[in-house]
Enzyme design. Structure first.
Site, PDB file in Angstrom:
ATOM      1  N   HIS A  31       4.494  -8.492  -1.605  1.00 55.27           N
ATOM      2  CA  HIS A  31       3.233  -9.024  -2.148  1.00 55.27           C
ATOM      3  C   HIS A  31       3.505 -10.134  -3.164  1.00 55.27           C
ATOM      4  O   HIS A  31       3.167 -10.044  -4.330  1.00 55.27           O
ATOM      5  CB  HIS A  31       2.424  -7.886  -2.786  1.00 55.27           C
ATOM      6  CG  HIS A  31       1.804  -6.993  -1.777  1.00 55.27           C
ATOM      7  ND1 HIS A  31       2.293  -5.729  -1.482  1.00 55.27           N
ATOM      8  CD2 HIS A  31       0.745  -7.191  -0.951  1.00 55.27           C
ATOM      9  CE1 HIS A  31       1.544  -5.166  -0.533  1.00 55.27           C
ATOM     10  NE2 HIS A  31       0.593  -6.039  -0.202  1.00 55.27           N
ATOM     11  N   THR A  73       4.957 -15.970  -1.221  1.00 51.14           N
ATOM     12  CA  THR A  73       5.095 -16.264   0.216  1.00 51.14           C
ATOM     13  C   THR A  73       3.984 -15.586   1.006  1.00 51.14           C
ATOM     14  O   THR A  73       3.399 -16.162   1.920  1.00 51.14           O
ATOM     15  CB  THR A  73       6.474 -15.789   0.729  1.00 51.14           C
ATOM     16  OG1 THR A  73       7.487 -16.452  -0.032  1.00 51.14           O
ATOM     17  CG2 THR A  73       6.674 -16.087   2.205  1.00 51.14           C
ATOM     18  N   HIS A  74       3.670 -14.307   0.613  1.00 51.01           N
ATOM     19  CA  HIS A  74       2.579 -13.592   1.306  1.00 51.01           C
ATOM     20  C   HIS A  74       1.250 -14.301   1.033  1.00 51.01           C
ATOM     21  O   HIS A  74       0.468 -14.548   1.961  1.00 51.01           O
ATOM     22  CB  HIS A  74       2.516 -12.137   0.834  1.00 51.01           C
ATOM     23  CG  HIS A  74       1.340 -11.393   1.358  1.00 51.01           C
ATOM     24  ND1 HIS A  74       1.110 -11.198   2.704  1.00 51.01           N
ATOM     25  CD2 HIS A  74       0.302 -10.789   0.711  1.00 51.01           C
ATOM     26  CE1 HIS A  74      -0.010 -10.509   2.878  1.00 51.01           C
ATOM     27  NE2 HIS A  74      -0.520 -10.253   1.683  1.00 51.01           N
TER      28      HIS A  74
END
Ligand SMILES: Nc1nc2c(ncn2[C@@H]2O[C@@H]3COP(=O)(O)O[C@H]3[C@H]2O)c(=O)[nH]1
Length: 697
Positions: free
Chosen positions: A437, A440-441
């Protein structure tokens, strides 16, 4: 004696019922009016219409008749001469045995009526007396003037009622100032002290607080002189404080024991500490001292000194002071709570200032990003769901996040590009370095909505803006722990938010970033559009709580099943956005297999970290978070894709056909996980056989 028939009784009751209660509301201002209403109520009660009310005349003792005209006006007339004696005479005598008049009935009266009327007369005259007493003191406070015939209450009653009224008026004032002066605790305490002094007519008043840590009493308001405009003994250079141990003096005794004391002459009482007198040159004689409780704990002591008329404080003083001390405790407790809240708010503000300084991007980062140039090949690839955000580096992700925003909104909204760059870089900064989380997410989910918005033309510009901002911000400040964990561990966030704990926090962080100087990419919106956009962002971010997906799916599914789905229906649009958010949030499951594998490895790294933390807290983690059950991962993925992802993607593909590829990719990944699961099972069987052979089974 003739008993009234049942019909007669019923008629009497009916008559009484239609006797309006409000008559008495009006009547209380005039004693004769009340007596007349009482008389007419009695006559209805016994069903005797002919009655006469006689009262002493104003000028002479001769009785006069009270009549009520059609208009309702009460008149006094010379008593009528009757041909015969009244059947019943009821004398009207008040509780002080004062004769108010007589009630003459002309008609047959049975014994029960006599008993009833005599009983009724006592209550009625008592009511008359007290209503007049109240009336008398109502005009003592400047209301309408009472008629001269109003009986004058005894001096003690007057003083009692007057004091009661002063106490009530003050307590109302205390409660009022609780809400108005609460931030001025000293002012409130001064008011409280000054009133107490007037209430018991004391020469001086002191309020001491109990310091539990040192077992001392201290006073910031001492020797309140008690003038109308109280001068508190606050020394010019600040607040004067008197402090002494609870082992000393009368105040100390009261603080230790929680018992009030009323002393006629302090110097005759061993508990008295004469030192204070010697310091102040004041001579203490009578003392009335009460504890102030909060939840059965003594928090202070209030002391009245020297009854002004030279005597001791009376029992009435004690009683009034005791009531008053309760309100004083309430006021002081409220004031302390308010101070505490104020202090914590100030600390919070300071923390937020520090946080927002460190939480926003710096100018170097902005300048660096402004110089970066997007790669054409990447821009082409980004037009599809398959694009792998993991492949971008720390500068490229914000660069392409800005590019996506520009591509979607450059000709739809006005915004300062530097604000956009700062917004994206600060969003990046406010994702934590956790396995899954993370930024990048957040970026990957934003890319997913970018592709949807590029391939469709369903949503308005404002909805699209809200969707994009929601996706890029939807997991801001995620700690790598899910809502269940946050609740189980009673984290501060779980104490603030009762549902969708993290999602509320993610939204809150989004707003905080938008509110930072030079970050508000929505500032060109009108007030209404801004409010609407924030509302949409809240709706979208909260929708990423997987716990809400199931009800959204059910609702949208049944609408589709009944063939009622309509993009023009607000509720259908709202549900679609919610499910679309989940779709983007789960996009990793619909990525090409290498990307799916890479993502799942970090997801389970985060899950196992949570499982470890739960185990440390003596809890057994669920299989998905138990690193000791890593061999079950393929099975878990099969379950997750079948049970959640495909349900979501198949549903969204029904209303946004351009997302059909997500369903296809998920099936491909599902089959890969099934193969892995089968492979694991075969390995396990072979191991079991091998174990069996070794053990000679
Ligand atoms: N088991 C499993 N869970 C996932 C996968 N991808 C996303 N999730 C879960 O789905 C959740 C969606 O909401 P969150 O991002 O809060 O947290 C996510 C994860 O808990 C996956 O590939 N496998």
């Amino acid at each position: 004696m003739v008993e009234p028939t049942a019909n007669q009784l019923q008629k009497n009751i009916d008559d009484t019922n239609d006797y309006p209660r409000e008559n008495f509301l009006e009547a209380y201002k005039n004693r004769n009016r009340i007596l007349f209403e009482v008389a007419s109520a009695c006559s209805k009660l016994v069903g005797i219409e002919k009655f006469e009310l006689l009262v002493p005349g104003r000028e002479t003792e001769e009785q006069v008749s009270v009549i009520k005209e059609e208009s309702g006006v009460i008149k006094l007339r010379k008593a009528r001469k009757h041909r015969r004696e009244p059947n019943l005479v009821i004398p009207l005598i008040d509780p002080t045995s004062k004769r108010l008049g007589e009630l003459h009935f002309y008609g047959v009266v049975n014994d029960r009526d006599r008993v009833f009327l005599n009983f009724f007369e006592r209550w009625a005259t008592a009511c008359v007396y007290f209503s007049q007493l109240y009336r008398r003191h109502e005009n003592a406070n400047g209301h309408t003037v009472a008629p001269p015939t109003t009986p004058s209450p005894s001096p003690e009653d007057s003083e009692f009622i007057a004091r009661q009224r002063r106490l009530n008026a003050f307590l109302l004032e205390v409660v009022r100032s609780l809400f108005h002066d609460i931030e001025k605790t000293q002012l409130l305490i001064t008011k409280v002290l000054s009133f107490a002094q007037k209430l018991v007519d004391a020469d001086r008043a002191s309020l001491f607080f109990l310091d539990m840590r040192t077992n001392e009493l201290y006073s910031r308001i001492f020797d309140n002189q008690g003038d109308d405009d109280p001068k508190v003994a606050i020394v010019e250079d600040g607040i004067k404080e008197i402090r002494f141990p609870t082992s000393r003096g009368i105040a100390g005794y009261v603080a230790r024991t929680g018992e009030g004391v009323n002393i006629a002459n302090a110097y005759e009482d061993a508990r008295f500490n004469p030192e204070v007198d010697s310091q102040t040159g004041y001579h203490t004689t009578s003392v009335l001292c009460m504890p102030i409780f909060i939840r059965k704990t003594v928090m202070g002591v209030m002391q009245m000194v020297n009854k002004r008329n030279g005597g001791r404080f009376t029992a009435v003083d004690e009683e009034a002071f005791e009531t008053f001390a309760v309100y004083c405790g309430l006021a002081l407790h409220h004031a302390k709570l308010y101070d505490k809240i104020r202090r914590s708010e100030i600390k919070h503000r300071i923390a937020m200032e520090v946080l927002s300084y460190h939480g926003v991007c710096n100018q170097d980062e902005v300048n660096k990003l402004k110089k970066a140039v997007p790669q054409t090949e990447s821009l082409r690839l980004m037009e599809n769901f398959d694009f792998n955000g993991h492949a971008l580096d720390h500068v490229e992700k914000p660069l392409y996040a800005v590019y996506m925003f520009d591509t979607l909104f450059r000709d739809k909204f006005k915004y300062a590009r530097d604000d956009l760059i700062r917004f994206v870089l600060t969003v990046r900064k406010n994702y934590r370095v956790v396995p899954y989380h993370n930024w990048t997410h957040g970026w990957t989910v934003a890319h997913a909505i970018f592709v949807v918005l590029r391939k469709t033309n369903i949503f308005t510009p404002l909805e699209s803006l809200a969707l994009y901002v929601s996706c890029i911000c939807h997991d801001l400040d995620h700690r790598g722990k899910n809502n269940a964990y946050m609740k189980t561990m009673s984290t501060p966030l779980a104490m603030i938010y009762s549902t969708s704990v993290m999602e509320h926090h993610h939204f809150n962080q989004t707003v905080t970033i938008l509110q930072q100087e030079g970050h508000n990419i929505l500032q060109s919106l009108s007030k209404e559009e801004y409010q609407e956009c924030l509302g949409l962002i809240k709706h979208c971010i909260l929708a990423t709580d997987l716990a809400l997906f199931f009800q959204n799916k059910a609702q949208l599914g049944s609408i589709l099943k009944e063939g009622h789905f309509d993009w023009n229906e607000e509720q259908h649009r709202s549900l679609s956005k919610a499910v679309l958010m989940t779709t983007c949030d789960l996009i990793a499951t619909a990525k090409p297999w290498p990307v799916q594998i890479e993502t799942v490895s970090v997801i389970f790294q985060e899950f196992y970290d949570q499982g470890d933390a739960e185990r440390k807290n003596g809890r057994t983690p669920m299989a998905m978070m138990d690193r000791d059950k890593a061999n079950e991962l393929p099975d878990l993925q099969v379950g997750f894709i079948q049970g959640i992802c495909l349900q979501c993607f198949e549903l969204i593909a029904k209303i946004i056909p351009e997302t059909q590829i997500l369903v296809d990719r998920s099936y491909q990944n599902l089959n890969r996980w099934k193969e892995m699961s089968e492979e694991n099972k075969r390995k396990k069987e072979q191991e079991a056989i091998a174990d069996g052979t070794e053990n000679g089974v």
